[in-house]
Design an enzyme around this catalytic site. Sequence first.
Site, PDB file in Angstrom:
ATOM      1  N   TYR A  47       0.915  -1.284  -0.117  1.00  0.00           N
ATOM      2  CA  TYR A  47      -0.010  -0.115  -0.008  1.00  0.00           C
ATOM      3  C   TYR A  47       0.863   1.161   0.085  1.00  0.00           C
ATOM      4  CZ  TYR A  47       0.955   0.720   5.003  1.00  0.00           C
ATOM      5  OH  TYR A  47       1.464   1.095   6.366  1.00  0.00           O
ATOM      6  N   CYS A  48       0.315   2.219  -0.356  1.00  0.00           N
ATOM      7  CA  CYS A  48       0.943   3.527  -0.443  1.00  0.00           C
ATOM      8  C   CYS A  48       0.087   4.690   0.096  1.00  0.00           C
ATOM      9  CB  CYS A  48       1.615   4.184  -1.642  1.00  0.00           C
ATOM     10  SG  CYS A  48       0.356   4.078  -2.949  1.00  0.00           S
ATOM     11  N   MET A  49       0.053   6.034  -0.319  1.00  0.00           N
ATOM     12  CA  MET A  49      -1.116   7.084   0.172  1.00  0.00           C
ATOM     13  C   MET A  49      -2.353   6.632  -0.546  1.00  0.00           C
ATOM     14  SD  MET A  49      -1.683   9.552   1.968  1.00  0.00           S
ATOM     15  CE  MET A  49      -0.259  10.273   2.697  1.00  0.00           C
ATOM     16  N   GLY A  86      -2.553   4.562  -3.709  1.00  0.00           N
ATOM     17  CA  GLY A  86      -2.768   3.363  -4.470  1.00  0.00           C
ATOM     18  C   GLY A  86      -1.850   3.291  -5.852  1.00  0.00           C
ATOM     19  N   ILE A  89      -3.760   4.079   1.989  1.00  0.00           N
ATOM     20  CA  ILE A  89      -3.960   4.279   3.313  1.00  0.00           C
ATOM     21  C   ILE A  89      -5.021   5.231   3.409  1.00  0.00           C
ATOM     22  CG2 ILE A  89      -2.261   6.035   3.864  1.00  0.00           C
ATOM     23  CD1 ILE A  89      -1.705   4.572   6.503  1.00  0.00           C
TER      24      ILE A  89
END
Length: 133
Positions: free
Chosen positions: A92-94, A96, A121
């Site tokens: 995951y990241c901020m 996607g 996230i």
Amino acid sequence: MQFFQILYVVALTAIFSTCSGQPQDPQTLQVTHLTTAEFAAIINNGGILLDVRTPNEYREAHLENASELDYYSNDFEKNALALPKDKDVYVYCMKGGRSASASEILLKQGHPNVYNLLGGIHGWESEGLPVVE
């Protein structure tokens, strides 16, 4: 009746092809993109939970038990090679985007089961799910 016979044959073929013990062709592997609910349901299945945001973003908030591997780092691909290939990887990241790109890299490096969190996230928190701050 013929429809059910065809369905039966298709189902058996699918079962035997996935259970044959044959390694999957890397060209046919794909990243699995999951909704927040799907991701939350499987991330504790013994794989690697990987946050690919920057160290500052990670310190602000991250998912519990997530390892940090900065996608923007010059060593991202080198460091990703060190991850065990026999474990599922949940990325995951901020929002996607980075995680989708990172997931593709992991797949090309030989990780057969890579899962990307759609919405990152940001989506996770908007669903009211917990983060470590």
